[in-house]
Design a protein around this motif. Structure first.
Motif, mmCIF file in Angstrom:
data_model
loop_
_atom_site.group_PDB
_atom_site.id
_atom_site.type_symbol
_atom_site.label_atom_id
_atom_site.label_comp_id
_atom_site.label_asym_id
_atom_site.label_seq_id
_atom_site.Cartn_x
_atom_site.Cartn_y
_atom_site.Cartn_z
ATOM 1 N N THR A 29 0.910 -1.112 -0.213
ATOM 2 C CA THR A 29 -0.225 -0.278 0.301
ATOM 3 C C THR A 29 0.747 1.258 0.128
ATOM 4 O O THR A 29 0.910 2.290 -0.789
ATOM 5 C CB THR A 29 -0.728 0.346 0.956
ATOM 6 N N LEU A 30 1.508 1.212 0.928
ATOM 7 C CA LEU A 30 2.701 2.762 0.575
ATOM 8 C C LEU A 30 3.901 2.576 -0.683
ATOM 9 O O LEU A 30 3.674 3.457 -1.296
ATOM 10 C CB LEU A 30 3.825 2.040 1.522
ATOM 11 N N PHE A 31 3.859 1.558 -1.967
ATOM 12 C CA PHE A 31 3.663 2.293 -3.071
ATOM 13 C C PHE A 31 3.431 2.230 -4.228
ATOM 14 O O PHE A 31 3.185 2.520 -4.802
ATOM 15 C CB PHE A 31 5.026 1.005 -2.974
ATOM 16 N N HIS A 32 1.783 1.317 -3.976
ATOM 17 C CA HIS A 32 1.318 1.332 -5.121
ATOM 18 C C HIS A 32 -0.238 1.428 -4.421
ATOM 19 O O HIS A 32 -0.854 1.412 -5.789
ATOM 20 C CB HIS A 32 0.583 -0.903 -5.181
ATOM 21 N N GLY A 33 -0.673 1.427 -3.036
ATOM 22 C CA GLY A 33 -2.357 2.264 -2.621
ATOM 23 C C GLY A 33 -2.578 1.069 -2.732
ATOM 24 O O GLY A 33 -2.425 0.294 -2.741
ATOM 25 N N GLY A 34 -4.319 1.776 -3.248
ATOM 26 C CA GLY A 34 -5.081 0.244 -3.369
ATOM 27 C C GLY A 34 -6.442 0.750 -2.407
ATOM 28 O O GLY A 34 -6.180 1.521 -1.571
ATOM 29 N N ASP A 35 -6.912 -0.855 -1.809
ATOM 30 C CA ASP A 35 -7.825 -0.778 -0.816
ATOM 31 C C ASP A 35 -7.828 -0.096 0.673
ATOM 32 O O ASP A 35 -8.751 0.265 0.855
ATOM 33 C CB ASP A 35 -8.399 -2.233 -1.034
ATOM 34 N N TYR A 36 -5.957 -0.214 0.791
ATOM 35 C CA TYR A 36 -5.713 0.300 2.679
ATOM 36 C C TYR A 36 -5.089 1.737 2.661
ATOM 37 O O TYR A 36 -4.740 1.999 3.351
ATOM 38 C CB TYR A 36 -5.026 -0.709 2.600
ATOM 39 N N ASP A 37 -5.351 1.986 0.981
ATOM 40 C CA ASP A 37 -4.715 3.968 1.339
ATOM 41 C C ASP A 37 -5.009 4.566 1.934
ATOM 42 O O ASP A 37 -3.591 5.178 2.902
ATOM 43 C CB ASP A 37 -4.510 4.345 -0.548
#
Length: 321
Positions: free
Chosen positions: A35-43
């Motif tokens: 999530t830190l590098f690509h984002g996503g559901d838990y951004d």
């Protein structure tokens, strides 16, 4: 010495990683990294909530730790700390006054109000000490009296303005709840400016520890150094309080623990106090979020649970102060 530094940094990183995992939404290390590098559901959870909060916890703790080291170095009293000499209470009173009277104030008003309150108390303490010829070792007791007076003022504000009591109480108990990227520049900019000042005056504080007469004989401009160190300590503590509220005893504990690890050299003491202070607040914040989600305890309550017994131990140990 080098091993102590390495262990301390490793522990800080490890606690930081754990703090990213705990909370209402339990995450794995892989999910956090992704999530830190690509984002996503838990951004939002990771990038907008837990990560800035981690950086804030370290910054606030570092500010309080360095502030405590400077105060103890100037006053030469092991019981001295920003909250015990009244600086945190002054910052807290000014910030509470702003929160209750002007709840919609821009976010940058709060650090200004807290610095004004903290500096005012610091100046008042210096004036009282000079007026009654108060020894440095007794300034802590005067600060406790000032803190009690300002605490009654805070209670009065909360009674008179009951509508804003919830916001003020969350802040006064010491919490990073609701804090994020907006507050981050204030504490880290303050550290970037004031920590080098603390390191610049470190060797002078070492000499002051030998006594006023010895320091003057060795060419130290005693009053100038004391004022600069106290003002730096007051501003660091006030900035920390403006962001996280009154997180108690970090400014007392961090320098003592740093002194055990790194000795009495103020350059090492300042850096060690910053790391240990950051670690203490980070641990308190992680426990506050992870002990019983979704309920979140104030981090200041947890630091007080540790700090209050230690303060009693110091009182017993230093009966002559």
């Amino acid at each position: 010495m080098k091993l102590s530094w390495l262990i301390l940094v490793v522990i800080l990183i490890a606690v930081g990683i754990v703090s990213m995992l705990v909370g209402v939404t339990q995450l794995s290390l892989l999910q956090v990294v992704d999530t830190l590098f690509h984002g996503g559901d838990y951004d939002f959870v990771v990038n907008q909530y837990r990560f800035p909060r981690l950086l804030l916890a370290i910054g606030v703790g570092a500010g309080l730790g360095v502030s405590g080291a400077l105060v103890q170095g100037v006053i030469r009293n092991p019981l001295a700390s920003p909250d015990l000499i009244g600086v945190s209470a002054g910052a807290g009173f000014a910030a509470t006054l702003l929160l209750t009277i002007y709840p919609d104030a821009p976010i940058w008003y709060l650090p200004l109000a807290a610095i004004f309150g903290g500096v005012s108390v610091g100046l008042a303490l210096v004036i009282i000490a000079q007026a009654v010829k108060l020894p440095p070792a007794r300034m802590a007791l005067t600060g406790i009296a000032i803190s009690a007076f300002l605490a009654s003022g805070i209670d009065f504000l909360l009674v008179v303005h009951p509508i804003e009591i919830n916001t003020a109480m969350i802040w006064l108990t010491g919490s990073l709840w609701g804090r994020g990227w907006e507050q981050l520049p204030y504490i880290w900019l303050g550290l970037a400016i004031l920590l080098p000042i603390a390191l610049w005056y470190a060797w002078r504080l070492d000499i002051i520890g030998l006594g006023d007469e010895s320091a003057i004989a060795l060419g130290v401009q005693l009053e100038k150094v004391q004022i600069a160190a106290i003002l730096s300590a007051v501003m660091l503590a006030s900035l920390s309080v403006s962001i996280a509220g009154t997180i108690s005893f970090v400014g007392l504990l961090a320098p003592h623990l740093a002194r055990m690890l790194f000795g009495h050299n103020h350059k090492a003491l300042a850096i060690g106090s910053a790391l240990i202070g950051g670690l203490l607040v980070l641990i308190a914040d992680a426990i506050a979020r992870g002990i019983s989600p979704p309920i979140e305890l104030p981090a200041g309550v947890l630091t007080s649970v540790i700090g209050a017994p230690y303060f009693i131990f110091l009182l017993k140990r230093h009966k002559g102060w």
